[in-house]
Enzyme design. Sequence first.
Site, PDB file in Angstrom:
ATOM      1  N   ASN A 129       0.477  -1.119   0.050  1.00 24.88           N
ATOM      2  CA  ASN A 129       0.209  -0.501   0.450  1.00 24.88           C
ATOM      3  C   ASN A 129       0.967   1.215  -0.035  1.00 24.88           C
ATOM      4  O   ASN A 129       1.604   1.465   0.927  1.00 24.88           O
ATOM      5  CB  ASN A 129      -0.737   0.052   0.923  1.00 24.88           C
ATOM      6  CG  ASN A 129      -1.479   0.909   1.342  1.00 24.88           C
ATOM      7  OD1 ASN A 129      -1.651   2.270   0.830  1.00 24.88           O
ATOM      8  ND2 ASN A 129      -2.914   1.004   2.196  1.00 24.88           N
ATOM      9  N   ARG A 187      -2.467  -1.892  -3.493  1.00 23.88           N
ATOM     10  CA  ARG A 187      -4.165  -1.219  -3.573  1.00 23.88           C
ATOM     11  C   ARG A 187      -4.419  -0.129  -4.161  1.00 23.88           C
ATOM     12  O   ARG A 187      -2.773   1.145  -4.379  1.00 23.88           O
ATOM     13  CB  ARG A 187      -3.589  -0.594  -1.515  1.00 23.88           C
ATOM     14  CG  ARG A 187      -4.797  -0.098  -1.540  1.00 23.88           C
ATOM     15  CD  ARG A 187      -5.435   0.692  -0.117  1.00 23.88           C
ATOM     16  NE  ARG A 187      -6.079   1.161   0.388  1.00 23.88           N
ATOM     17  CZ  ARG A 187      -5.679   3.139   0.633  1.00 23.88           C
ATOM     18  NH1 ARG A 187      -4.791   3.076   1.305  1.00 23.88           N
ATOM     19  NH2 ARG A 187      -7.106   3.647   0.901  1.00 23.88           N
ATOM     20  N   HIS A 222     -12.996   3.614   0.495  1.00 23.11           N
ATOM     21  CA  HIS A 222     -12.624   2.263   1.038  1.00 23.11           C
ATOM     22  C   HIS A 222     -13.805   0.750   0.965  1.00 23.11           C
ATOM     23  O   HIS A 222     -13.795   0.385   2.312  1.00 23.11           O
ATOM     24  CB  HIS A 222     -13.559   3.337   2.509  1.00 23.11           C
ATOM     25  CG  HIS A 222     -13.120   3.546   3.451  1.00 23.11           C
ATOM     26  ND1 HIS A 222     -13.150   4.768   3.977  1.00 23.11           N
ATOM     27  CD2 HIS A 222     -12.163   4.192   3.496  1.00 23.11           C
ATOM     28  CE1 HIS A 222     -12.856   5.701   5.143  1.00 23.11           C
ATOM     29  NE2 HIS A 222     -11.556   5.305   4.693  1.00 23.11           N
ATOM     30  N   ARG A 260     -11.072  15.971   7.541  1.00 28.97           N
ATOM     31  CA  ARG A 260     -11.784  16.357   6.527  1.00 28.97           C
ATOM     32  C   ARG A 260     -13.722  16.890   7.120  1.00 28.97           C
ATOM     33  O   ARG A 260     -14.156  15.745   7.827  1.00 28.97           O
ATOM     34  CB  ARG A 260     -12.295  15.609   5.272  1.00 28.97           C
ATOM     35  CG  ARG A 260     -11.220  14.586   4.603  1.00 28.97           C
ATOM     36  CD  ARG A 260     -11.374  13.854   3.697  1.00 28.97           C
ATOM     37  NE  ARG A 260     -10.543  12.993   3.273  1.00 28.97           N
ATOM     38  CZ  ARG A 260      -9.697  11.375   3.322  1.00 28.97           C
ATOM     39  NH1 ARG A 260     -10.645  10.677   3.750  1.00 28.97           N
ATOM     40  NH2 ARG A 260      -8.575  10.961   2.795  1.00 28.97           N
ATOM     41  N   GLY A 281     -11.276   2.589  13.012  1.00 27.34           N
ATOM     42  CA  GLY A 281     -10.186   2.921  14.274  1.00 27.34           C
ATOM     43  C   GLY A 281     -11.422   2.819  15.062  1.00 27.34           C
ATOM     44  O   GLY A 281     -11.394   2.851  16.259  1.00 27.34           O
ATOM     45  N   GLU A 284      -8.216  -4.848   4.584  1.00 27.70           N
ATOM     46  CA  GLU A 284      -8.362  -4.951   3.899  1.00 27.70           C
ATOM     47  C   GLU A 284      -6.496  -5.624   2.532  1.00 27.70           C
ATOM     48  O   GLU A 284      -7.491  -5.878   1.930  1.00 27.70           O
ATOM     49  CB  GLU A 284      -8.179  -3.487   3.262  1.00 27.70           C
ATOM     50  CG  GLU A 284      -9.299  -2.495   3.506  1.00 27.70           C
ATOM     51  CD  GLU A 284      -9.219  -1.198   4.047  1.00 27.70           C
ATOM     52  OE1 GLU A 284      -8.126  -0.878   5.556  1.00 27.70           O
ATOM     53  OE2 GLU A 284      -9.163  -0.114   3.730  1.00 27.70           O
TER      54      GLU A 284
HETATM   55  P1  ADP Z   1      -7.237   5.703   9.162  1.00 22.24           P
HETATM   56  O1  ADP Z   1      -7.926   6.159   8.281  1.00 22.24           O
HETATM   57  O2  ADP Z   1      -6.488   6.618   8.942  1.00 22.24           O
HETATM   58  O3  ADP Z   1      -6.854   4.483   8.413  1.00 22.24           O
HETATM   59  P2  ADP Z   1      -7.940   4.092  11.576  1.00 22.24           P
HETATM   60  O4  ADP Z   1      -9.092   3.782  10.703  1.00 22.24           O
HETATM   61  O5  ADP Z   1      -6.562   4.054  11.649  1.00 22.24           O
HETATM   62  O6  ADP Z   1      -7.658   5.146  10.539  1.00 22.24           O
HETATM   63  O7  ADP Z   1      -8.503   5.575  12.427  1.00 22.24           O
HETATM   64  C1  ADP Z   1      -7.858   6.221  13.066  1.00 22.24           C
HETATM   65  C2  ADP Z   1      -8.751   7.109  14.191  1.00 22.24           C
HETATM   66  O8  ADP Z   1      -9.473   6.176  15.628  1.00 22.24           O
HETATM   67  C3  ADP Z   1      -7.936   8.285  15.284  1.00 22.24           C
HETATM   68  O9  ADP Z   1      -9.283   9.000  15.262  1.00 22.24           O
HETATM   69  C4  ADP Z   1      -7.858   7.654  16.452  1.00 22.24           C
HETATM   70  O10 ADP Z   1      -8.522   9.034  17.395  1.00 22.24           O
HETATM   71  C5  ADP Z   1      -8.873   6.677  16.311  1.00 22.24           C
HETATM   72  N1  ADP Z   1      -8.960   5.455  17.470  1.00 22.24           N
HETATM   73  C6  ADP Z   1      -8.671   4.641  17.668  1.00 22.24           C
HETATM   74  N2  ADP Z   1      -7.929   3.999  18.729  1.00 22.24           N
HETATM   75  C7  ADP Z   1      -9.303   4.612  19.773  1.00 22.24           C
HETATM   76  C8  ADP Z   1      -9.990   4.664  20.883  1.00 22.24           C
HETATM   77  N3  ADP Z   1     -10.085   3.490  21.255  1.00 22.24           N
HETATM   78  N4  ADP Z   1     -11.136   5.350  21.236  1.00 22.24           N
HETATM   79  C9  ADP Z   1     -11.798   5.987  19.943  1.00 22.24           C
HETATM   80  N5  ADP Z   1     -10.683   6.383  18.456  1.00 22.24           N
HETATM   81  C10 ADP Z   1      -9.852   5.715  18.708  1.00 22.24           C
END
Ligand code: ADP
Length: 404
Positions: free
Chosen positions: A7, A94, A183, A244, A334, A387
């Site tokens: 990726n 990807r 996504h 965004r 996340g 993914e």
């Molecule tokens: P990306 O879109 O870059 O792949 P991710 O899917 O890894 O991002 O998501 C990142 C987001 O997930 C960030 O806003 C982070 O704060 C949030 N996040 C990760 N762990 C937690 C948690 N335990 N509680 C709340 N938010 C979280």
Amino acid sequence: MIILVINCGSSSIKYQLLDMKNDEEYDLLAKGLVEKIGLPEGCLSHRPTGKDRYEVELPIPDHKVGIQLVLDALVDREHGVVDSFEDIQAVGHRVVQGAEYFSGSALVDDDVIRKIEACCDFAPLHNPANLLGIRAMQNVLPSVPQVVTFDTAFHQTMEPHAYMYALPYEYYEKYGIRRYGAHGTSHQYVSQRGAKLAGLDLNNSRIITCHIGNGSSITAVRNGKCIDTSMGFTPLEGMIMGTRCGNIDASIVPYLMKKENLTPDQITGILNKKSGFLGISGVSSDCRDMLALADKGDKKADTVLKKLINDVAKLVGGYVAEMNGVDLIVFTAGIGENNPRVRSWICEKFGYLGITIDPEANKNSGEETIISTPDSKVKVAMIPTNEELVIARDTMHIAASLKA
Ligand code: ADP
């Protein structure tokens, strides 16, 4: 079959080496990240399964050097996980934007490369970086099949009423202005896993998948196929995200450009990189920071969280209407995977659907879980997205078909 999943970002390369036994079973041999390509201090962080993590800092002038570094780490005597490059049987990449050219993964050839190039206008930050990765890999492993998997492909089943903007039709014809979504690999994976976990027949189901992370999108999946999704021409459309803005009145764009004397690139940067959680709170794009600040009484962080919940509720509600009901709602990414509070706040908005959440099950993170109660009218699940597995699977099938 041993498959390397790549990726590529503009300055980074994420990778995983998987030994695929079949569609469901695999061993993760190694994963890692090359960062700061083109900067004076690049770095490689390599995590081989069952061995010590290996990190090295050195200048990495371009993607070709980065790819070579990844391959060297994979075969290294101390930190490696395979004996030689020949053990890598196929590479899956990807790619962010495949527009109307691709409704599934494809074996890389000159025509595929030309089409990915043609999509660069729609994803100027991502597709060129994806291409750099493909070219670098072709250079280093010329005889290994390369496959591309597109973030947009799963959404190609949307019908015109879902993908068209109500703009003059000529702009769709001339410039391809329509909704493509993003996504897709994640929505596809979690809808399939979710259906299995909930005991649904995917081909006779209505599923809404909520990928809520730094970038966020919601998708309506009917009978296994995407019928609508919240991201649009680019990943900017839809709900509030880390940086965004999501949906805004389009008139704001020319208005702000005039008031602040902004160029197209500047306004694009503001909408994509300075808005969302960061824009409203003024301090962070991270959901964990928003939760901590809101707990301390910060009004702006509280607004961010309430807007996040409201945006999800409005999108899910819209998709329930589009599908005339819903059987399963899935949370992933996340925030969706890791935060029980956010999940339960969102689900409180779905009381009208007869949804009830099991607070104990909802405490889970990181493991596929049904978080609704057995008597909930609609099932709700948390599914960690994967993914890379989808890319590896598609790559395995395409590479195997070459040998057949
Ligand atoms: P990306 O879109 O870059 O792949 P991710 O899917 O890894 O991002 O998501 C990142 C987001 O997930 C960030 O806003 C982070 O704060 C949030 N996040 C990760 N762990 C937690 C948690 N335990 N509680 C709340 N938010 C979280």
